[in-house]
Design a protein around this motif. Structure first.
Motif: not given
Length: 222
Positions: A75-84
């Motif tokens: 999963r990648r956050d669309k705003e901060n691009f952090n990945i989980v």
């Protein structure tokens, strides 16, 4: 842009090309050196995150950790691009301690973003310390080392197109995937085209250097 190809076997999957090699060539000395495991892992996960951002289907990452394969949804956050990385097993996924976080950081000196695995959490630490490494013997006697990991994409349309061209023309084809779509290409033809482009560039560069080189003045007769 990502390169995707069919895996071998009776039930092929879409495999995303990633750089999981630990060996690299020092451009200055020409020596073969080894990357740190965490650096190589970040490269693999970052590439998986980029594919997630293309919205072409579910992306999963598999890692051999302490001799056991573990599978994760990426999963990648669309705003901060952090990945989980979330375990595909529902029971493991329900426990947040099993989630692996890859943080997107800003480097003020280089003005660039870079990723780091949060190894302060036990799940991230276990991945970095327990990831499997495969060793291969090269023809020249040297050894190459690769992380035991792979990235898979689920996309019915791309899979069907690759399976179709494999039946019609055989192996050697891959999909170039972008956020705007995808195209099927012959890998050998791509390499040949790239070699020609590089050769053409080298020739142009040589001609340019010769053109710009100062003319040698005639010796003055004494």
């Amino acid at each position: 842009m990502a390169f995707v190809r069919l895996s071998n076997g009776n039930h092929p999957r879409l495999m995303v090309d990633v750089n999981n090699a630990l060996n690299y060539k020092d451009t200055q000395t020409g020596e073969i050196k080894q990357r740190q495991v965490a650096t190589a892992l970040v490269d693999v996960i970052e590439e998986a995150g980029k594919v997630v951002g293309m919205d072409k289907g579910a992306v999963t990452a598999s890692f051999k950790v302490n001799n056991e394969w573990k599978n994760y949804f990426v999963r990648r956050d669309k705003e901060n691009f952090n990945i989980v990385l979330l375990p595909t097993d529902p029971q493991e996924r329900s426990n947040r301690d099993n989630h692996i976080f890859i943080n997107n950081n800003w480097n003020e000196e280089t003005d660039r973003f870079y990723y780091t695995i949060n190894d302060k959490r036990e799940a991230g630490k276990a991945l970095v310390e327990g990831i499997g490494i495969s060793e291969f013997q090269n023809q020249d006697g040297s050894k190459s080392f690769y992380l035991d990991t792979n990235i898979k994409l689920t996309n019915k349309e791309i899979k069907e197109e690759l399976e179709k061209i494999k039946l019609e023309k055989g192996d050697g084809y891959l999909a170039i995937v972008r956020s705007t779509g995808f195209e099927i290409k012959n890998e050998a033809e791509m390499k040949e085209q790239k070699a020609k482009q590089q050769d053409g560039f080298s020739k142009e560069q040589t001609i340019e250097q010769e053109t710009q080189a100062p003319k040698k003045e005639k010796d003055i007769e004494r």
